[in-house]
Design a protein around this motif. Sequence first.
Motif, PDB file in Angstrom:
ATOM      1  N   LYS A 104       4.578   7.649   7.362  1.00  0.00           N
ATOM      2  CA  LYS A 104       4.495   6.496   6.904  1.00  0.00           C
ATOM      3  C   LYS A 104       5.600   5.618   6.039  1.00  0.00           C
ATOM      4  O   LYS A 104       6.391   4.796   6.352  1.00  0.00           O
ATOM      5  CB  LYS A 104       3.390   5.489   6.755  1.00  0.00           C
ATOM      6  N   ARG A 105       5.440   6.737   4.921  1.00  0.00           N
ATOM      7  CA  ARG A 105       5.833   5.959   3.708  1.00  0.00           C
ATOM      8  C   ARG A 105       7.796   6.210   4.012  1.00  0.00           C
ATOM      9  O   ARG A 105       8.289   5.398   2.397  1.00  0.00           O
ATOM     10  CB  ARG A 105       6.154   7.377   2.761  1.00  0.00           C
ATOM     11  N   LEU A 106       7.966   6.775   4.701  1.00  0.00           N
ATOM     12  CA  LEU A 106       9.220   7.244   4.681  1.00  0.00           C
ATOM     13  C   LEU A 106      10.199   6.131   5.637  1.00  0.00           C
ATOM     14  O   LEU A 106      11.284   5.676   6.256  1.00  0.00           O
ATOM     15  CB  LEU A 106       9.811   8.231   5.624  1.00  0.00           C
ATOM     16  N   ASN A 107       9.395   5.200   6.313  1.00  0.00           N
ATOM     17  CA  ASN A 107       9.672   3.755   6.773  1.00  0.00           C
ATOM     18  C   ASN A 107      10.743   4.315   8.334  1.00  0.00           C
ATOM     19  O   ASN A 107      12.225   3.573   8.258  1.00  0.00           O
ATOM     20  CB  ASN A 107      11.032   2.409   5.795  1.00  0.00           C
ATOM     21  N   GLY A 108      11.185   5.506   9.252  1.00  0.00           N
ATOM     22  CA  GLY A 108      11.169   5.410   9.741  1.00  0.00           C
ATOM     23  C   GLY A 108      10.618   4.776  11.205  1.00  0.00           C
ATOM     24  O   GLY A 108       9.331   4.442  11.658  1.00  0.00           O
ATOM     25  N   GLU A 109      11.040   5.230  12.585  1.00  0.00           N
ATOM     26  CA  GLU A 109      10.838   5.599  13.760  1.00  0.00           C
ATOM     27  C   GLU A 109       9.431   6.282  14.034  1.00  0.00           C
ATOM     28  O   GLU A 109      10.049   7.499  13.456  1.00  0.00           O
ATOM     29  CB  GLU A 109      11.511   5.030  14.964  1.00  0.00           C
ATOM     30  N   LEU A 110       8.603   6.599  13.829  1.00  0.00           N
ATOM     31  CA  LEU A 110       7.477   7.370  13.956  1.00  0.00           C
ATOM     32  C   LEU A 110       6.877   7.862  15.056  1.00  0.00           C
ATOM     33  O   LEU A 110       6.916   7.001  16.449  1.00  0.00           O
ATOM     34  CB  LEU A 110       5.908   6.714  13.242  1.00  0.00           C
ATOM     35  N   VAL A 111       6.927   9.115  15.866  1.00  0.00           N
ATOM     36  CA  VAL A 111       6.667   9.718  16.876  1.00  0.00           C
ATOM     37  C   VAL A 111       6.348  10.599  16.865  1.00  0.00           C
ATOM     38  O   VAL A 111       6.292  12.033  16.222  1.00  0.00           O
ATOM     39  CB  VAL A 111       8.288  10.383  17.319  1.00  0.00           C
ATOM     40  N   SER A 112       4.931  10.774  17.188  1.00  0.00           N
ATOM     41  CA  SER A 112       3.727  11.894  17.616  1.00  0.00           C
ATOM     42  C   SER A 112       4.292  12.829  18.396  1.00  0.00           C
ATOM     43  O   SER A 112       4.524  13.252  19.459  1.00  0.00           O
ATOM     44  CB  SER A 112       2.603  10.891  17.912  1.00  0.00           C
ATOM     45  N   ILE A 113       4.507  14.568  17.627  1.00  0.00           N
ATOM     46  CA  ILE A 113       4.926  15.206  18.056  1.00  0.00           C
ATOM     47  C   ILE A 113       3.794  15.574  19.584  1.00  0.00           C
ATOM     48  O   ILE A 113       4.307  16.032  20.803  1.00  0.00           O
ATOM     49  CB  ILE A 113       5.156  16.413  16.991  1.00  0.00           C
ATOM     50  N   PRO A 114       2.455  15.140  19.480  1.00  0.00           N
ATOM     51  CA  PRO A 114       1.235  16.197  20.387  1.00  0.00           C
ATOM     52  C   PRO A 114       2.219  15.069  21.604  1.00  0.00           C
ATOM     53  O   PRO A 114       2.081  15.301  22.812  1.00  0.00           O
ATOM     54  CB  PRO A 114       0.027  15.472  20.274  1.00  0.00           C
ATOM     55  N   GLN A 115       2.520  13.255  21.947  1.00  0.00           N
ATOM     56  CA  GLN A 115       2.997  12.759  22.652  1.00  0.00           C
ATOM     57  C   GLN A 115       3.514  13.718  23.396  1.00  0.00           C
ATOM     58  O   GLN A 115       4.076  13.631  24.445  1.00  0.00           O
ATOM     59  CB  GLN A 115       2.795  11.123  22.082  1.00  0.00           C
ATOM     60  N   VAL A 116       5.255  13.784  22.457  1.00  0.00           N
ATOM     61  CA  VAL A 116       6.202  14.157  22.908  1.00  0.00           C
ATOM     62  C   VAL A 116       6.174  15.767  23.993  1.00  0.00           C
ATOM     63  O   VAL A 116       6.484  15.704  24.816  1.00  0.00           O
ATOM     64  CB  VAL A 116       6.867  14.944  22.090  1.00  0.00           C
ATOM     65  N   MET A 117       4.618  16.330  23.689  1.00  0.00           N
ATOM     66  CA  MET A 117       4.799  17.458  24.264  1.00  0.00           C
ATOM     67  C   MET A 117       4.065  17.071  25.081  1.00  0.00           C
ATOM     68  O   MET A 117       4.800  17.471  26.492  1.00  0.00           O
ATOM     69  CB  MET A 117       3.759  18.625  23.410  1.00  0.00           C
ATOM     70  N   LYS A 118       3.079  16.251  25.279  1.00  0.00           N
ATOM     71  CA  LYS A 118       3.026  16.071  26.464  1.00  0.00           C
ATOM     72  C   LYS A 118       3.692  15.493  27.713  1.00  0.00           C
ATOM     73  O   LYS A 118       4.017  15.190  29.221  1.00  0.00           O
ATOM     74  CB  LYS A 118       1.637  14.745  27.000  1.00  0.00           C
TER      75      LYS A 118
END
Length: 120
Positions: A17-31
Amino acid sequence: MKIFYFTGKGNSLAVAKRLNGELVSIPQVMKEKNFIFEDEAIGIIFPLYCLNPPKMVREFLSKAKFQTEYLFAVATYGNLAGASMQELQKSVKPYGYQFKTDANRYRPFRYMRATYGAAG
């Protein structure tokens, strides 16, 4: 900038969150099973478990195809990081990419407060 993260206790998410980018969850991507990603910068943030990235992060890295000019990794850890990032660099080389630096580590301030039975 896309930031892929895997978090157990929330430390890696807090760093992401500190990096101010688009956050993407790795577990969600794996699904979802879509493993092609493009952005000007891509980061991978994860905790170290026994000096290694979690199994899911290693599987994600083996399947992902990154199209980016700048790829970086940040590992969160408690007491000891060891040579984890150098080993990570070696492990991703067969997949055709390499992180821009092998020294990205973040040690969050963590503590545990013990409370004992109160009198009365």
